[in-house]
Design an enzyme around this catalytic site. Structure first.
Site, PDB file in Angstrom:
ATOM      1  CD  GLN A 183     -63.800  92.759  25.002  1.00  0.00           C
ATOM      2  OE1 GLN A 183     -63.409  91.645  24.688  1.00  0.00           O
ATOM      3  NE2 GLN A 183     -63.065  93.573  25.722  1.00  0.00           N
ATOM      4  CG  HIS A 205     -66.389  90.429  22.336  1.00  0.00           C
ATOM      5  ND1 HIS A 205     -66.836  89.803  23.478  1.00  0.00           N
ATOM      6  CD2 HIS A 205     -65.128  89.984  22.158  1.00  0.00           C
ATOM      7  CE1 HIS A 205     -65.900  88.999  23.964  1.00  0.00           C
ATOM      8  NE2 HIS A 205     -64.848  89.094  23.176  1.00  0.00           N
ATOM      9  CG  ASP A 248     -64.751  85.490  21.881  1.00  0.00           C
ATOM     10  OD1 ASP A 248     -64.865  84.244  21.800  1.00  0.00           O
ATOM     11  OD2 ASP A 248     -63.756  86.035  22.384  1.00  0.00           O
ATOM     12  CD  GLU A 283     -62.481  86.201  18.923  1.00  0.00           C
ATOM     13  OE1 GLU A 283     -61.488  86.228  19.661  1.00  0.00           O
ATOM     14  OE2 GLU A 283     -63.125  87.229  18.589  1.00  0.00           O
ATOM     15  CG  ASP A 317     -59.612  83.957  21.255  1.00  0.00           C
ATOM     16  OD1 ASP A 317     -58.422  84.163  21.540  1.00  0.00           O
ATOM     17  OD2 ASP A 317     -60.541  84.436  21.935  1.00  0.00           O
ATOM     18  CD  GLN A 339     -58.330  88.072  20.007  1.00  0.00           C
ATOM     19  OE1 GLN A 339     -57.968  88.910  20.825  1.00  0.00           O
ATOM     20  NE2 GLN A 339     -59.320  87.246  20.253  1.00  0.00           N
ATOM     21  CE  LYS A 341     -57.587  86.902  23.317  1.00  0.00           C
ATOM     22  NZ  LYS A 341     -58.633  86.172  24.027  1.00  0.00           N
ATOM     23  CB  THR A 370     -57.076  91.034  27.237  1.00  0.00           C
ATOM     24  OG1 THR A 370     -57.892  90.829  28.381  1.00  0.00           O
ATOM     25  CG2 THR A 370     -55.766  91.677  27.663  1.00  0.00           C
ATOM     26  CB  CYS A 371     -61.442  93.670  28.818  1.00  0.00           C
ATOM     27  SG  CYS A 371     -61.476  92.054  29.635  1.00  0.00           S
TER      28      CYS A 371
END
Length: 423
Positions: A183, A205, A248, A283, A317, A339, A341, A370-371
Site C-alpha cells: 500500500q 494500491h 483500490d 478494488e 471492499d 477484502q 477487512k 487498514t493503515c
C-alpha cells in the site's frame, strides 16, 4: 453458555488491563473528502460530515488489551478501526480513552477465571458480552480476540498463533507463505519504487481516493498504470519478478462513469491494456450505496467484463463488513476476490470463518485491514493469513510501506519457519 473454569491447574485470566494508544495513520471522514474537503499538507480543510468526527482528519487511535494469566504471562492485542471509519456501513469511530476504561470496567468481571486453552470458544464468549453494552463492539472484539489468540498460543506450548488456528479449524493445508500486497499511500511514485526494489508480489494500491486521480474518462489513472508497468520493467532485477497490479479506487471509476456499468467496464478495459503484461485487480470499482445493491452492481460489472474477454479481477471492499456480508458476495459470484477487512469484522474468528467461506466458493480472500492499525494487530492477522492460505494479505500498518511490509513479511516467515521446525 459459559466456559468459565476455576480449576487452579488450568491457565486462566487473572486481570484485564487496557491502555489507550494511537494507530499508525489517521481516521479520515470519507464523506467530507468526497464532498470537497481540501487537502492542505497532511491535513484536510473543511467541515466534518460523519458522526463522531470533529475534524475531517483525526489521529487514528487504538487500545492495547492485556490479559494477565495465572502463570504470569501477559497476552496482548490491539483494538483498532479502519481509516474511513463510519463509512460504507461501518461502525463509527471510537475514542481510545473511553474504550480502554470501558474494557477494564466491564470485561474484567466476565473474563476473570476464564480458561484460555480454546481460542474459538473464548472469542465467541467475549464477543457475546461485548454485544450487550459496547458501542465500539467490533473494535473491542478485534483487540480482545487478538489477546485471546495470543493466550491460547502460549498455553499450547508451541507459541504459534497460526498453529492454533490450523488446529482449531482443522485446516489440512500446511502453514505457508502467501503473497503480500503493498500500500503506497499518497507517495504513489516513491513507494512504488520501494515495492519493486523489495520484490513485492502485489502493488501499489494507489490510494485512488479523489476524482482527479481517475480523470474524466479514466485517462489520468490509465497514465499512472502505464507508469507503474514501465517502472517495473525498468527497476526489476529478475525476469521472474512479475507482480500483480492492484488498485483500490474507492468507487471512483464508477462515479466518473456516471454509474454506468458499460462505461465503467470501458475504463477498466483500458486500464487492463495499460497494465499488460501484468494481471490487474480493481478494488471497489463502483459504489452502489448498500450491500445488496453493491452485490448486484459488481456482479453485473464482472459479467460485462467477462463477456468482453477481460481477465481483470474485481474485488469487493465497502459493504463487505461482516462474515455474513462476505458470504453473500462470495455465494453470488459477484466478485473474483473479497477484502476481509479485519477490524470491520471484529473478533478474529469471523475473519477466519470468512476466509474459509471464500475458499469454499472459489472466491479469493484478500486478508486486508487498514493503515490505521498497529504492529500487534498486523502480526496477529499475518498468522491468520499463513494458516488459511489467503490469496494475498496487506502489508500494514501505516502508509510508509517499509514498516508495514517488514512487520507482516517477518511475522509470516517466523510462523512458517516455526511450523517447519515443529512439524
Amino acid at each position: 453458555m459459559t466456559i468459565k473454569v476455576e480449576m487452579t491447574s488450568l491457565t486462566t485470566i487473572q486481570k484485564v488491563l487496557a491502555s489507550p494508544g494511537i494507530g499508525s495513520f489517521f481516521f479520515d471522514d470519507q464523506a467530507a473528502i468526497k464532498a470537497g474537503a481540501r487537502r492542505e499538507g497532511a491535513a484536510y480543510v473543511g467541515r466534518a460530515e460523519t458522526h463522531g468526527f470533529k475534524a475531517v482528519r483525526e489521529p487514528s487511535e487504538s487500545v492495547s488489551v492485556m490479559l494477565v494469566l495465572s502463570d504470569g504471562y501477559i497476552a496482548k492485542g490491539d483494538c483498532a478501526s479502519v481509516q474511513y471509519t463510519g463509512a460504507g456501513g461501518r461502525e463509527p469511530r471510537f475514542h481510545a480513552a473511553e474504550l480502554a476504561a470501558q474494557i477494564e470496567q466491564q470485561m474484567a468481571r466476565h473474563l476473570a477465571g476464564l480458561d484460555v486453552r480454546h481460542f474459538r470458544e473464548t472469542a465467541v464468549y467475549a464477543e457475546k458480552i461485548l454485544e450487550d453494552s459496547f458501542g465500539a463492539k467490533r473494535a473491542a472484539a478485534y483487540g480482545i480476540s487478538q489477546a485471546l489468540l495470543d493466550a491460547a498460543s502460549h498455553v499450547a506450548g508451541h507459541h504459534s498463533m497460526a498453529q492454533v488456528i490450523k488446529e482449531e479449524w482443522r485446516i489440512e493445508q500446511p502453514i505457508g507463505v502467501v503473497p503480500i500486497y503493498g500500500q503506497c499511500g499518497d507517495e504513489r511514485y516513491t513507494n512504488v519504487d520501494k515495492m519493486i526494489l523489495k520484490g513485492v508480489p502485489v502493488l501499489p494500491h494507489g490510494l485512488i481516493n479523489t476524482p482527479h486521480l481517475v480523470g474524466a474518462n479514466g485517462e489520468t489513472l490509465e497514465q499512472y498504470v502505464k507508469w507503474v508497468r514501465d517502472r517495473i520493467a525498468q527497476l526489476r532485477t529478475s525476469d521472474h519478478y512479475h507482480p500483480v497490479i492492484h488498485l483500490d479506487v474507492y468507487g471512483l471509476i464508477g462515479a466518473c462513469a456516471g454509474g454506468s456499468i458499460e462505461a465503467t467496464a470501458d475504463i477498466i478495459e483500458r486500464l487492463e491494456r495499460a497494465a499488460g503484461p501484468h494481471s490487474l485487480g480493481i478494488e471497489h470499482p463502483m459504489d452502489a450505496g448498500s450491500r445488496d445493491a453493491q452485490i448486484k452492481a459488481l456482479g453485473a460489472l464482472r459479467q460485462a467484463l467477462k463477456s468482453r474477454g477481460s481477465k481483470v479481477a474485481i474485488i469487493a471492499d465497502e459493504w463487505a463488513n461482516t462474515a455474513d456480508d462476505v458470504h453473500l458476495f462470495a455465494e453470488a459470484g459477484a466478485v473474483d476476490m473479497v477484502q476481509i477487512k479485519t477490524p470491520d469484522l471484529g473478533s478474529l474468528h469471523h475473519a477466519i470463518d470468512a476466509i474459509l467461506d471464500c475458499h469454499r466458493h472459489g472466491v479469493g480472500p484478500v486478508l486486508g485491514g487498514t493503515c490505521a492499525e498497529t504492529d500487534l494487530s498486523a502480526r496477529a492477522t499475518a498468522n491468520i493469513g499463513v494458516a488459511t492460505g489467503v490469496t494475498q494479505m496487506l502489508a500494514k500498518p501505516g502508509m510508509g510501506f517499509d514498516e508495514g511490509f517488514s512487520i507482516v513479511f517477518n511475522e509470516m516467515n517466523r510462523a512458517v519457519r516455526l511450523a517447519e521446525a515443529l512439524r
